[in-house]
Motif scaffolding. Structure first.
Motif, PDB file in Angstrom:
ATOM      1  N   ALA A 121       0.831  -1.207   0.000  1.00 51.70           N
ATOM      2  CA  ALA A 121       0.000   0.000   0.000  1.00 51.70           C
ATOM      3  C   ALA A 121       0.862   1.252   0.000  1.00 51.70           C
ATOM      4  CB  ALA A 121      -0.930  -0.010   1.208  1.00 51.70           C
ATOM      5  N   GLN A 149       2.242   1.755  -3.461  1.00 48.60           N
ATOM      6  CA  GLN A 149       1.212   2.252  -4.370  1.00 48.60           C
ATOM      7  C   GLN A 149       0.911   3.722  -4.103  1.00 48.60           C
ATOM      8  OE1 GLN A 149       0.084   0.911  -6.953  1.00 48.60           O
ATOM      9  NE2 GLN A 149      -1.810   1.993  -7.482  1.00 48.60           N
ATOM     10  N   ARG A 150       0.899   4.114  -2.848  1.00 55.07           N
ATOM     11  CA  ARG A 150       0.654   5.519  -2.501  1.00 55.07           C
ATOM     12  C   ARG A 150       1.754   6.411  -3.071  1.00 55.07           C
ATOM     13  NH1 ARG A 150       0.043   4.744   2.379  1.00 55.07           N
ATOM     14  NH2 ARG A 150       2.136   5.169   3.139  1.00 55.07           N
ATOM     15  N   ASP A 166      -9.105   8.129  -1.323  1.00 54.74           N
ATOM     16  CA  ASP A 166      -8.093   7.859  -2.336  1.00 54.74           C
ATOM     17  C   ASP A 166      -6.789   7.559  -1.623  1.00 54.74           C
ATOM     18  OD1 ASP A 166      -8.069   8.472  -5.579  1.00 54.74           O
ATOM     19  OD2 ASP A 166      -6.068   8.511  -4.674  1.00 54.74           O
ATOM     20  N   ILE A 167      -5.931   6.792  -2.259  1.00 54.85           N
ATOM     21  CA  ILE A 167      -4.647   6.474  -1.646  1.00 54.85           C
ATOM     22  C   ILE A 167      -3.643   7.605  -1.816  1.00 54.85           C
ATOM     23  CG2 ILE A 167      -3.532   5.369  -3.631  1.00 54.85           C
ATOM     24  CD1 ILE A 167      -2.635   3.145  -1.633  1.00 54.85           C
ATOM     25  N   SER A 168      -3.888   8.481  -2.797  1.00 56.92           N
ATOM     26  CA  SER A 168      -2.936   9.550  -3.122  1.00 56.92           C
ATOM     27  C   SER A 168      -3.273  10.840  -2.379  1.00 56.92           C
ATOM     28  CB  SER A 168      -2.949   9.811  -4.629  1.00 56.92           C
ATOM     29  OG  SER A 168      -2.252  10.995  -4.937  1.00 56.92           O
ATOM     30  N   GLU A 169      -2.364  11.292  -1.553  1.00 59.36           N
ATOM     31  CA  GLU A 169      -2.565  12.547  -0.843  1.00 59.36           C
ATOM     32  C   GLU A 169      -2.508  13.718  -1.813  1.00 59.36           C
ATOM     33  OE1 GLU A 169      -3.617  15.191   1.762  1.00 59.36           O
ATOM     34  OE2 GLU A 169      -3.571  13.054   2.244  1.00 59.36           O
ATOM     35  N   GLN A 180      -8.078   9.662   3.336  1.00 62.20           N
ATOM     36  CA  GLN A 180      -7.055   8.864   2.664  1.00 62.20           C
ATOM     37  C   GLN A 180      -7.255   7.411   3.051  1.00 62.20           C
ATOM     38  OE1 GLN A 180      -2.838   9.441   3.684  1.00 62.20           O
ATOM     39  NE2 GLN A 180      -2.381   9.387   1.494  1.00 62.20           N
ATOM     40  N   GLY A 181      -7.280   6.540   2.067  1.00 58.18           N
ATOM     41  CA  GLY A 181      -7.489   5.132   2.351  1.00 58.18           C
ATOM     42  C   GLY A 181      -7.013   4.255   1.218  1.00 58.18           C
ATOM     43  N   ASP A 182      -6.840   2.986   1.521  1.00 56.52           N
ATOM     44  CA  ASP A 182      -6.364   1.988   0.580  1.00 56.52           C
ATOM     45  C   ASP A 182      -7.542   1.146   0.109  1.00 56.52           C
ATOM     46  OD1 ASP A 182      -5.151  -0.067  -0.792  1.00 56.52           O
ATOM     47  OD2 ASP A 182      -4.078  -0.882   0.931  1.00 56.52           O
ATOM     48  N   PHE A 204      -9.942  -1.183   2.968  1.00 59.27           N
ATOM     49  CA  PHE A 204     -10.675  -0.076   3.581  1.00 59.27           C
ATOM     50  C   PHE A 204     -11.801  -0.561   4.483  1.00 59.27           C
ATOM     51  CE2 PHE A 204     -13.157  -0.788  -0.277  1.00 59.27           C
ATOM     52  CZ  PHE A 204     -14.464  -0.607   0.131  1.00 59.27           C
ATOM     53  N   ILE A 242      -5.801  -0.209  -9.455  1.00 54.65           N
ATOM     54  CA  ILE A 242      -5.638  -0.744  -8.103  1.00 54.65           C
ATOM     55  C   ILE A 242      -5.069  -2.159  -8.185  1.00 54.65           C
ATOM     56  CG2 ILE A 242      -6.846  -1.472  -6.018  1.00 54.65           C
ATOM     57  CD1 ILE A 242      -8.959   0.645  -6.645  1.00 54.65           C
TER      58      ILE A 242
END
Length: 221
Positions: free
Chosen positions: A7, A10-11, A78-81, A104-106, A110, A133
């Motif tokens: 994770a 991916q982020r 979303d995983i991207s800040e 923010q989440g995976d 989730f 994903i």
């Protein structure tokens, strides 16, 4: 590699990919992320219901949906800040901060309770996010499991170009790969499996000669 490490990778990948591109993401994507507005029109959440977007990106879809369905509440993660930074500004600029909550989440791990304090939701949608994903099958499983009785999960994503020229498919898939996008050819089978495991009804429709695929999973009341 652990799920937590994956994770994190991916982020970082998504933040790096969209750190600059997020500023003109919506302008460019409207020409080929086809079927998004069709999905939003079909959401039809119940009055006072809650709608979750998995992989909300810039919040473009949440904003359109909130305007289309003013009686509902919306949440998205979303995983991207980097994407979320743009999303928060867009939501506030549209005056929808009271109706759209972001976190923010995976997508592969989730929990709507932990993210938003919601045990279940009435609608979940995934718009052109499963193809980005890695644990996309797990995202479908979790999205379906979060549905309230009578709730539905709505998906639209790239299809397999099954009724389009092979050359167009090769060229488009190559361009998608540059942005770490991988159309999921097993999507119908995975949806069938999740439907059987969770006792859901399934509908599936190819769009635009297979350019896009659209599907829903619905929990009985």
């Amino acid at each position: 590699m652990s799920a937590v490490a994956e994770a994190g990778d991916q982020r970082r990948l998504m933040d790096a990919t969209y750190k600059l591109h997020r500023h003109f993401y919506d302008l460019t994507r409207k020409f080929y992320l086809l079927g998004r507005d069709r999905l939003i029109r079909e959401l039809a959440p119940p009055p006072g219901g809650t709608v979750l977007e998995v992989g909300c990106g810039t919040a473009r879809n949440l904003i359109v949906a909130a305007k289309r369905w003013p009686q509902a509440r919306f949440v998205g993660f979303d995983i991207s800040e980097a994407m979320l930074e743009t999303a928060r500004k867009s939501v506030e600029r549209q005056g929808l901060g009271a109706r759209i909550r972001l976190a923010q989440g995976d997508a592969g791990a989730f929990d709507t309770g932990a993210l938003f304090g919601l045990e279940t939701v009435d609608r979940v949608f995934m718009s052109y996010t499963l193809s980005m994903i890695p644990p996309w099958q797990r995202a479908i499983e979790l999205g379906a499991a979060s549905l309230a009785p009578g709730g539905s999960l709505h998906i639209v994503d790239f299809g397999q170009y099954e009724r389009l020229p092979a050359l167009a498919r090769r060229l488009h898939f190559k361009s998608l790969n540059d942005f770490h996008v991988e159309p999921r050819g097993d999507l119908p089978k995975v949806m069938e499996r999740v439907a059987a495991q969770q006792g859901l009804a399934m509908a599936f429709t190819p769009l635009l000669r297979g350019y896009a695929w659209s599907g829903t999973l619905t929990r009985p009341r």
